[in-house]
Design a protein around this motif. Sequence first.
Motif: not given
Length: 361
Positions: A1-6
């Motif tokens: 799982m990748h935690e990014v800003r969106g």
Amino acid sequence: MHEVRGVVARSKGAPVSVETILVPDPGPGEALVQVQACGVCHTDLHYREGGINDDFPFLLGHEAAGVVEAVGDDVRDLAPGDFVILNWRAVCGTCRACKRGEPWYCFATFNATQKMTLADGTELSPALGIGAFAEKTLVAAGQCTKVDPSTRAAAAGLLGCGVMAGLGAALNTGNVSRGKSVAVIGCGGVGAAAIAGSVLAGAGTVIAVDIDPRKLETATKMGATHTINSAEEDPVAGIQALTEGHGADVVIDAVGRPETWKQGFYARDLAGTLVLVGVPTPDMRIPDIPLIDVFGRGGALKSSWYGDCLPTRDFPMLVDLYRQGRLDLDAFVSEEIGIDDVEAAFEKMHHGDVLRSVVIF
């Protein structure tokens, strides 16, 4: 799982917010893409305003280019490190349109199966199945079209939607060819691209119609031979006057309103083609036109879906033209912005201040 800003639209008409997004590793048939650039398109604003559907919250953004970071186990024609333009026409190859050799009309295009979510697990609806106002996004592998990696991402990504829609409205749907006369009503990003496409096809007379002098100036830079300010003169009479009284061979409505569609209908030559590429709202209706006029004028009344493009065919070809200096995609990039500036970009777009604001990651 990748935690990014969106960039997320949580509810109808509310300002967008930048939030933490959880992006799964790619499963079968999927690709994880590190987004490098994503254009701010009117369609994203339509999503925010509830003009597409009510499947909030939306992860906005879809006009994007980036680099593949990982692919599902069964993906064979895509690999980590590939530079790609994202598209929303990942053709299935098995629907009735694909089987009859018209994959640009594919009726069963693919999206990623897994869902991206907010940090609390709320599932997101990615705009046009892409959701690229994020540092990384998960898409179907077929939504990735490989192009030359030396291409500027901010320019290439615009082929993912608006610029392709305009170019394709002229080249694919309108079948503009050498010596034909073309009129484009509405000279924002899509209309300007339709002008560029008409010039690329060798059209003789290219008429730009708009109410904003700034857009008409841009249209001239894109290659329009004539301009008409429709706030000051009747565009139908103006187009006829510039085409020896006949009307244009092809008229492209890049606005998508009943009024402009009717203008386009009557601004055609006999047996001329009218192409609707501007997106109407669900409440709009075809204007009252006598059926005898439809019969008597002949020709074709067409809608252009995504410029009737086939990404695997059109994106690499258009990127090649760009790299050769024959198609100025850079001219469509009005400004480069950050992920926190999308709401302000919507306002600029609404006021006609830009062709495209492009988010750079």
